[in-house]
Design an enzyme around this catalytic site. Structure first.
Site, PDB file in Angstrom:
ATOM      1  CB  CYS A 151      15.220 -33.907 -11.711  1.00 23.40           C
ATOM      2  SG  CYS A 151      15.759 -35.010  -9.622  1.00 23.40           S
ATOM      3  CB  CYS A 188      15.633 -42.687 -11.035  1.00 22.90           C
ATOM      4  SG  CYS A 188      13.742 -43.175 -10.191  1.00 22.90           S
ATOM      5  CB  CYS A 198      12.577 -29.864  -4.754  1.00 24.38           C
ATOM      6  SG  CYS A 198      12.276 -31.090  -5.605  1.00 24.38           S
ATOM      7  CG  ASN A 221      14.132 -27.178 -16.131  1.00 27.38           C
ATOM      8  OD1 ASN A 221      14.088 -25.738 -16.746  1.00 27.38           O
ATOM      9  ND2 ASN A 221      13.350 -27.062 -14.871  1.00 27.38           N
ATOM     10  N   GLY A 223      14.734 -39.945  -8.227  1.00 27.75           N
ATOM     11  CA  GLY A 223      13.931 -41.331  -7.450  1.00 27.75           C
ATOM     12  C   GLY A 223      12.704 -41.332  -7.540  1.00 27.75           C
ATOM     13  CD  GLU A 224       7.610 -43.230  -7.589  1.00 29.15           C
ATOM     14  OE1 GLU A 224       7.224 -43.465  -6.466  1.00 29.15           O
ATOM     15  OE2 GLU A 224       6.866 -43.008  -8.350  1.00 29.15           O
ATOM     16  CD  GLU A 284      20.336 -32.815  -9.694  1.00 29.28           C
ATOM     17  OE1 GLU A 284      20.832 -32.915 -10.142  1.00 29.28           O
ATOM     18  OE2 GLU A 284      19.152 -32.815  -9.611  1.00 29.28           O
ATOM     19  CB  SER A 325       5.977 -36.131  -6.618  1.00 31.46           C
ATOM     20  OG  SER A 325       6.031 -36.108  -8.308  1.00 31.46           O
ATOM     21  CB  CYS A 385      10.906 -41.216 -16.970  1.00 27.59           C
ATOM     22  SG  CYS A 385       9.224 -41.556 -15.630  1.00 27.59           S
ATOM     23  CB  SER A 440       5.334 -37.862 -12.508  1.00 31.67           C
ATOM     24  OG  SER A 440       5.611 -37.236 -13.317  1.00 31.67           O
ATOM     25  CG  LEU A 441      -1.655 -38.211 -16.401  1.00 34.83           C
ATOM     26  CD1 LEU A 441      -1.177 -40.006 -15.126  1.00 34.83           C
ATOM     27  CD2 LEU A 441      -2.601 -37.829 -15.544  1.00 34.83           C
ATOM     28  CB  CYS A 489      13.753 -38.124 -16.303  1.00 37.52           C
ATOM     29  SG  CYS A 489      14.109 -37.484 -13.897  1.00 37.52           S
TER      30      CYS A 489
END
Length: 347
Positions: free
Chosen positions: A340, A115, A108, A297, A166-167, A95, A198, A119, A221-222, A122
């Protein structure tokens, strides 16, 4: 005999392109011309390279392919946000998103198919990591969004954030190569100061970025500054603890002297108390920082719910009182598959 598998030409450097032409008795500057067509002009066919002879174009076609993305599905939100399902040359889907405001248009982009992190909030985490994106596939997302920005908003793309699927730090080399191309005068010529990478927090790679002297901005991303809570929503935190993350970020700041941005979603019943806010304030103290409080979201199952406005106000008031810059980012694209990974899951 099996046909020779053609190489993706965009995996070659300019020097290798020059060498290709020299090896065939042609002038080395042909390689420069091809390189410009591939990157600055972003063409996807050898036929489009009109200042190169038919014979040379045929040699290129015989030896190489130009693997490229295509926007398979596009959703447009009533607020102007555009979300693309991007199909790759091997039929996998990622995406990208165009987020317009009055003063900027932001791309973005994704860096992996799926990924490897897990998380729980997500949608991308529901897709196992299938592969890393190549530099050209990241680059192509930016080109596609720049074209959409010009078409729908009459202005070029102004900013890029690596906050898609993804990271990014788990695909570090390809992400850096893509950024080099995006910022090069021989590519898109964008300023690295307009690019933000990020990360969910990979301490070793944050240190490597600092050592490599990167010029782009860093966002983390905390979502919680309490280990038990962060591990419950981002299980990899059991391996990459907050202590490790903070030490890596301290190293980043010592090396770069650039402000750190924290992306932070506040969820009902998860991280919405005074204790959570105080932990965040303490975590931020070691370096100049900014906290982006992001509206959530939902991803359909209802486990994670956006916290109340009272909880958001508590964060804003406490952070500001402690001299920490804070912004509240309202969700964009609520009437489309905004979270996402949602659109890619459907694709």
């Amino acid at each position: 005999m099996e046909p020779v598998k053609k190489k993706d030409i965009r995996a070659l450097t300019k020097g290798q392109l020059r060498d290709f032409f020299v090896s065939r008795g042609d002038k080395p500057f042909r390689g420069n011309q091809v390189y410009e067509w591939l990157w600055k002009k972003s063409v996807h066919s050898f036929e489009a390279m009109t200042n190169i002879s038919l014979e040379s174009r045929q040699q290129l076609s015989d030896n190489f392919v130009i693997n490229h993305i295509k926007v398979d599905q596009m959703q447009r939100s009533s607020d102007g946000t555009i979300k693309n399902a991007v199909r790759l040359h091997d039929d996998l889907v990622v995406e990208s998103v165009l987020i317009p405001t009055k003063t900027r248009t932001t791309a973005c982009v994704s860096s992996q198919v799926g990924c490897s992190l897990d998380c729980r909030f997500c949608a991308t985490a529901r897709l196992k990591r299938m592969r890393n994106l190549n530099p050209d596939e990241i680059y192509d997302q930016v080109v596609a969004i720049d074209n959409e920005s010009r078409l729908y908003f009459g202005r070029p793309l102004s900013n890029i954030v690596f906050m898609g699927m993804g990271e990014p730090l788990m695909n570090y080399n390809n992400v850096l190569k893509a950024i080099d191309l995006i910022t090069s005068d021989e590519g898109l010529g964008m300023s690295p100061k307009r690019i933000t990478v990020s990360t969910s927090g990979v301490p070793k790679m944050i240190r490597k970025m600092a050592d490599d002297g990167v010029k782009f901005k860093l966002a983390v991303s905390l979502h919680s500054a309490i280990d038990e809570i962060r591990t419950s929503i981002m299980p990899f935190n059991a391996t990459f603890t907050l202590t490790d993350l903070r030490e890596a970020l301290e190293y980043w700041y010592q090396k770069t002297k650039t402000r750190i941005t924290y992306e932070y979603v506040v969820w009902d019943g998860i991280n919405d108390t005074q204790k959570d806010v105080d932990a965040l304030v303490n975590f931020c103290r070691f370096a100049p920082s900014k906290v982006n409080l992001i509206e959530y979201n939902p991803i359909d199952d209802g486990e994670f719910k956006q916290a109340s406005n009272t909880a958001i106000d508590l964060y804003v008031d406490t952070l500001e009182r402690n001299g920490i810059v804070v912004t509240v980012r309202r969700s964009r694209g609520k009437d489309i598959d905004a979270a996402c990974g949602q659109l890619a899951n459907k694709s």
